[in-house]
Design a protein around this motif. Structure first.
Motif, short mmCIF file in Angstrom:
data_model
loop_
_atom_site.label_atom_id
_atom_site.label_comp_id
_atom_site.label_asym_id
_atom_site.label_seq_id
_atom_site.Cartn_x
_atom_site.Cartn_y
_atom_site.Cartn_z
N SER A 256 0.83 -1.20 0.00
CA SER A 256 0.00 0.00 0.00
C SER A 256 0.86 1.25 0.00
CB SER A 256 -0.92 0.02 1.24
OG SER A 256 -0.16 0.24 2.41
N ARG A 257 0.24 2.37 -0.34
CA ARG A 257 0.95 3.65 -0.35
C ARG A 257 1.43 4.01 1.05
NH1 ARG A 257 -3.60 6.86 -4.01
NH2 ARG A 257 -3.40 5.54 -5.87
N HIS A 278 4.77 6.05 -5.10
CA HIS A 278 3.37 5.60 -5.17
C HIS A 278 2.53 6.63 -5.89
CE1 HIS A 278 2.56 8.43 -1.91
NE2 HIS A 278 3.48 7.85 -1.18
N THR A 304 4.81 0.66 -4.69
CA THR A 304 3.61 -0.16 -4.85
C THR A 304 3.60 -0.73 -6.27
OG1 THR A 304 2.36 1.80 -5.52
CG2 THR A 304 2.30 1.19 -3.18
N LYS A 398 -3.11 -9.64 1.46
CA LYS A 398 -2.36 -8.39 1.44
C LYS A 398 -1.99 -8.11 2.89
CE LYS A 398 -2.70 -3.64 -0.08
NZ LYS A 398 -3.56 -2.62 -0.66
N SER A 403 -8.74 -8.71 1.79
CA SER A 403 -9.20 -7.56 1.02
C SER A 403 -10.73 -7.48 1.08
CB SER A 403 -8.75 -7.69 -0.43
OG SER A 403 -9.43 -8.77 -1.04
#
Length: 419
Positions: A256-257, A278, A304, A398, A403
């Motif tokens: 993720s960012r 990102h 990412t 993740k 998710s």
């Protein structure tokens, strides 16, 4: 096989060979050997080639020849269009056009149009016309809506990384673009895989295409390793590995960012020259950061998946999966950033207790066998987590959290009455 045997015109070959030599191209790669002669003949083409195989030059060389051999027109008319999935890849492709065309007596005007930045400078760049436009689909449609360009005289269409274009949801945009193009054109489709949706796209947009698929000899030489590690000790392990001589330049993938910013900050605190890449960053900052990484001013780039797509770093020695990719298909895209152009590479994946089942799925889907090892001093203490069943390549793990798509699947399964 030398470049002189690819069917390129003697009129443009000396200039192209000079530019190729200056850019470090010594001889054509397998995809270039097979694709260039067919493209020069004017055939539509479906080319299956992994990242790092030299596919960009495979279509840029014939495209430059087509430009030179066509009579000049004033004002300029857009004759060549390249569609790519990400901003970084668009900039890279435009740079290859400029690099390989710099020795030509007449050089094309190449305009790169991407989203995430103001549309006004791109509209200004198109006012004088363009010979080649390299674009992401969404921004291209924006420019069409502003009447900033016309596709009615495009003679060559290239869909680069077509599988990724569809994975990122550009299917509708591609259909809109195809509807704006003339039916009489040459179309080239380059993809790392050939799932059913790519086949449908090829059937809809190409005329009796030739198909090229490079053999095993073109596969990059990448050493793949996996290390079992407690999730909380991954940064400590990464810092230890960064002391190795081979780890002078490392691309690290996270999920993720926010994770990319966090990890880059931790590495800088520990004295490592690192930055995060990102989608929240401005295009200008992303370009400067990528250039700094290419120039070896940064040791670590924490990225990412979307931001790193299309990154082409010559002789990048190491890629790290700090977080495993959610989709098993993205694993090959990630590790393909190293081991490019005949160089050897190293890909290291961190596997904690919660992601062991997903790591086995990644290995199974990609037909690789990489057992997760344990390093002395970093023996994991976590108990093996309950295995998570992954329904398909679009699901997965993740980090530790399922998710939204996974949660919806689980809820649907729980609501389904027992047979």
């Amino acid at each position: 096989m030398p470049f002189s045997r690819l069917g390129l015109s003697p009129y443009v070959l000396p200039a192209l060979q000079q530019a190729l030599s200056q850019a470090g191209y010594e001889q054509p790669t397998p995809i270039q050997q097979q694709a260039v002669p067919l493209i020069v003949q004017g055939r539509d083409l479906v080319a299956l080639a992994p990242t790092g195989s030299g596919k960009t030059a495979a279509y840029v060389l014939p495209a430059l020849q087509r430009f030179v051999l066509a009579p000049p027109r004033k004002p300029r008319v857009l004759a060549q269009l390249v569609l790519v999935p990400t901003r970084e890849l668009a900039l890279q492709v435009a740079d290859v056009f400029v690099t390989l065309g710099r020795q030509l007596a007449r050089q094309p005007r190449v305009v790169c149009t991407v989203g995430g930045v103001s549309i006004n400078p791109q509209m200004m760049a198109l006012r004088g016309g363009a010979d080649v436009v390299v674009a992401t689909p969404g921004r291209l449609l924006d420019l069409l809506a502003h009447n900033a360009l016309s596709l009615k005289q495009v003679q060559l269409l290239v869909l680069d990384e077509a599988d990724r274009l569809l994975e990122l949801g550009f299917g509708d945009e591609l259909r809109q673009v195809l509807a704006e193009l003339p039916t009489r054109r040459q179309t080239l489709l380059f993809s790392a895989s050939f799932p059913p949706d790519i086949e449908s796209l090829a059937n809809a947009g190409l005329r009796e295409p030739q198909r090229v698929e490079i053999g095993e000899q073109a596969q990059p030489e990448i050493e793949q390793r996996a290390i079992r590690i407690d999730a909380v000790r991954r940064t400590e392990l990464l810092l230890s590995l960064l002391d190795e001589p081979q780890w002078r330049q490392v691309l690290v993938f996270v999920g993720s960012r926010r994770d990319s910013d966090r990890l880059a900050g931790q590495l800088r605190t520990a004295g490592v020259n690192a930055q995060a890449l990102h989608g929240d960053l401005s295009q200008g900052r992303r370009m400067r950061m990528l250039q700094a990484f290419k120039d070896s001013e940064l040791q670590v780039l924490v990225a990412t998946d979307v931001a790193a797509r299309g990154i082409d770093i010559a002789r990048l020695p190491v890629v790290v999966n700090y977080d495993l990719p959610r989709s098993p298909a993205d694993y090959l895209h990630r590790i393909g950033r190293t081991g490019r152009a005949g160089e050897k590479g190293l890909a290291v994946s961190f596997v904690d207790a919660a992601s062991q089942a997903h790591w086995r799925l990644i290995c199974k889907r990609n037909a690789v066998q990489v057992d997760a090892a344990v390093l002395a001093g970093f023996e994991p203490d976590e108990a093996v987590a309950t295995e998570v069943r992954v329904a398909d390549d679009n699901g997965g793990i993740k980090g530790r959290r399922p998710s939204k798509k996974d949660r919806l699947r689980a809820a649907a399964a729980a609501a389904k009455p027992a047979e």
